[in-house]
Design a protein around this motif. Structure first.
Motif, PDB file in Angstrom:
ATOM      1  N   GLN A 180       0.466   3.830   2.040  1.00  0.00           N
ATOM      2  CA  GLN A 180       0.785   3.939   3.530  1.00  0.00           C
ATOM      3  C   GLN A 180       1.942   3.357   3.614  1.00  0.00           C
ATOM      4  O   GLN A 180       2.900   3.726   4.589  1.00  0.00           O
ATOM      5  CB  GLN A 180      -0.572   3.474   4.412  1.00  0.00           C
TER       6      GLN A 180
ATOM      7  N   THR B  64       0.752  -0.934  -0.112  1.00  0.00           N
ATOM      8  CA  THR B  64       0.203   0.080  -0.006  1.00  0.00           C
ATOM      9  C   THR B  64       0.802   1.077   0.044  1.00  0.00           C
ATOM     10  O   THR B  64       1.924   1.410   0.276  1.00  0.00           O
ATOM     11  CB  THR B  64      -0.803  -0.060   1.311  1.00  0.00           C
TER      12      THR B  64
ATOM     13  N   GLN C 157       4.777   5.039   2.424  1.00  0.00           N
ATOM     14  CA  GLN C 157       5.202   6.504   2.994  1.00  0.00           C
ATOM     15  C   GLN C 157       5.953   6.235   4.474  1.00  0.00           C
ATOM     16  O   GLN C 157       6.631   6.845   4.756  1.00  0.00           O
ATOM     17  CB  GLN C 157       3.802   7.279   3.230  1.00  0.00           C
ATOM     18  N   ASN C 158       5.351   5.211   5.131  1.00  0.00           N
ATOM     19  CA  ASN C 158       5.812   4.739   6.607  1.00  0.00           C
ATOM     20  C   ASN C 158       7.229   4.659   6.449  1.00  0.00           C
ATOM     21  O   ASN C 158       8.050   4.937   7.204  1.00  0.00           O
ATOM     22  CB  ASN C 158       5.169   3.738   7.115  1.00  0.00           C
TER      23      ASN C 158
END
Length: 461
Positions: free
Chosen positions: A109, A107, A112-113
């Motif tokens: 996310q 994903t 980005q993490n």
């Protein structure tokens, strides 16, 4: 800090046993590599570079406008693949995410993490890891006593102790861009595979005094890499569950989510109900308060609000608000069902418009036609649109009535408020308010039963 992305998509994927290149196999309606690139796009990188090789033209066609491309002429390993991107990235300052094109479940996310963690720790390299229930086949993360990453050991190169480790390399890395390309020049192919491993960069950086870290993501399922048809099915099942749950969070009801197959780009409005064994594909858009019943298959179709689709097939069609279809009917490309219209059972419509509040009840074919408002089409009607050479159009005006069993032979026009008698074959235009009757005159043969009985057995008496 600038962000860059390198997508590795050069492999053929021989274990797929397919003419189609591995990264082009679809998961929930789009190629795996497109899932990967779209997840990367969502974190707004400054540049995406895809490394292509086998099937380069096909991959570039899928990702056109979403990525730049570099060619790996010979598949010599992941390290060599990333090195081919140096012409695009080597002089850039920032962080580079390296991902593989056969991992469609990551994903945005998670990406980005990883970027955020990498930047916060000031690492030269950060590997994305996960705890695997069964780590066989994955590279193992080898740490020191303080938890620092020492190296990654591939399955074929690991000793017994190293292969007991359950923390695995997901194949996703974040690097200081310039340090990455400097280290790649020192990677060798001294290993069981004779390939240049990207993972060797971690140890090279560490030996040069750089800090190498790891970000462990919580969901191992995201890391699933697809190397064969079994893994492809597993990835599809995981993606399917993710898609359906997102629709449910947005107000869609599923009678049995495990048997509803919804592609990634499908849009569904709230308070719509999807029954079991439904397939919805492509760029389909479904409005609010609809019912899609068991056995329906819908592809690239636009459906309005308050629509019922009962066990029917729709492809490249449009159904406006307050319409219904089925069971067992088929909308083919360019079929348009206008507001309030009814399409019943065993009806096929192709390249035709059914006007507002018109009814095509059952056992009918409508091809290359325009029907106005409030038209009634009787059972068993055929719009004969093809003469063996070309297709022609039929127009039926508002409030006209087409009797059962009629055949309208195109090109022909039936004006509004006109009638076509049952069982007629219409080859000439029908004027407003007229009734067209085109059939043989009925003739009754008196006492035919007894005449026939004379030539048969006494059982006919």
């Amino acid at each position: 800090m600038k962000k860059f992305v390198v997508v590795l998509a050069a492999g053929k994927g021989t274990r797929m046993k397919s003419k189609l290149y591995k990264v082009l196999h679809q998961v929930c309606g789009k190629p795996m590599v497109e899932h990967v690139v779209e997840a990367a796009e969502a974190i707004n990188p400054d540049k995406i570079v895809t490394v292509v090789g086998n099937g380069a033209d096909e991959v570039e066609k899928v990702l056109a406008g979403k990525s730049e491309f570099v060619l790996q002429e010979k598949q010599l390993g992941t390290g060599d693949a990333v090195l081919t991107a140096q012409t695009e990235l080597a002089d850039q300052v920032g962080a580079t995410l390296v991902i593989t094109g056969d991992t469609p479940l990551f994903t945005s996310q998670t990406f980005q993490n990883l970027f955020d963690y990498h930047q916060k720790k000031g690492n030269a390299a950060t590997v994305l890891t996960a705890q695997a229930p069964n780590p066989y086949g994955y590279g193992r993360i080898i740490r020191d006593e303080q938890g620092n990453v020492l190296r990654i050991v591939e399955q074929k190169d690991g000793n017994t102790e190293e292969l007991q480790v359950n923390e695995i390399n997901t194949g996703v890395f974040c690097f200081d861009n310039q340090k990455l390309f400097a280290a790649l020049k020192h990677v060798t192919n001294n290993n069981a595979q004779g390939e240049y491993y990207l993972t060797d960069v971690l140890e090279i950086l560490r030996n040069h005094g750089e800090h190498v870290g790891a970000y462990k993501m919580p969901d191992f399922s995201e890391s699933l890499g697809v190397n064969d048809r079994i893994a492809l099915a597993q990835a599809t099942k995981i993606m399917q569950k993710r898609i359906n749950e997102e629709h449910m969070r947005n107000g869609v009801s599923f009678v049995d989510p495990a048997t509803a197959y919804i592609d990634a780009d499908v849009e569904i409005g709230c308070d719509t109900v999807i029954e079991a064994n439904v397939v919805i594909k492509g760029k389909t858009v479904i409005g609010n308060d609809c019912l899609i019943t068991t056995g329906s298959r819908i592809v690239d179709t636009k459906i309005g609000n308050h629509v019922t689709v009962t066990s029917s097939t729709l492809e490249n069609a449009t159904m406006a608000d307050h319409t219904d279809i089925g069971p067992n009917s088929h909308l083919r490309p360019n079929a348009v069902i206008c507001s309030g219209a009814h399409v019943g059972n065993f009806v096929e419509i192709k390249n035709a418009t059914i006007g507002e509040n018109s009814k095509v009840g059952h056992l009918t074919y409508v091809g290359d036609a325009t029907l106005g408002k409030d038209v009634n089409v009787g059972c068993g009607t055929i719009f004969a649109n093809y003469d063996g050479v070309q297709k022609d159009h039929t127009t039926v005006g508002d409030k006209s009535f087409i009797g059962s069993g009629a055949t309208l032979v195109a090109p022909v026009n039936v004006a509004d408020h006109a009638f076509v008698a049952a069982d007629s074959t219409i080859t000439k235009d029908v004027a407003r308010y007229d009734m067209a009757i085109a059939r043989g005159r009925q003739v009754n043969k008196p006492d035919y039963w007894h005449k026939l009985a004379l030539s048969k057995s006494e059982d006919w008496q």
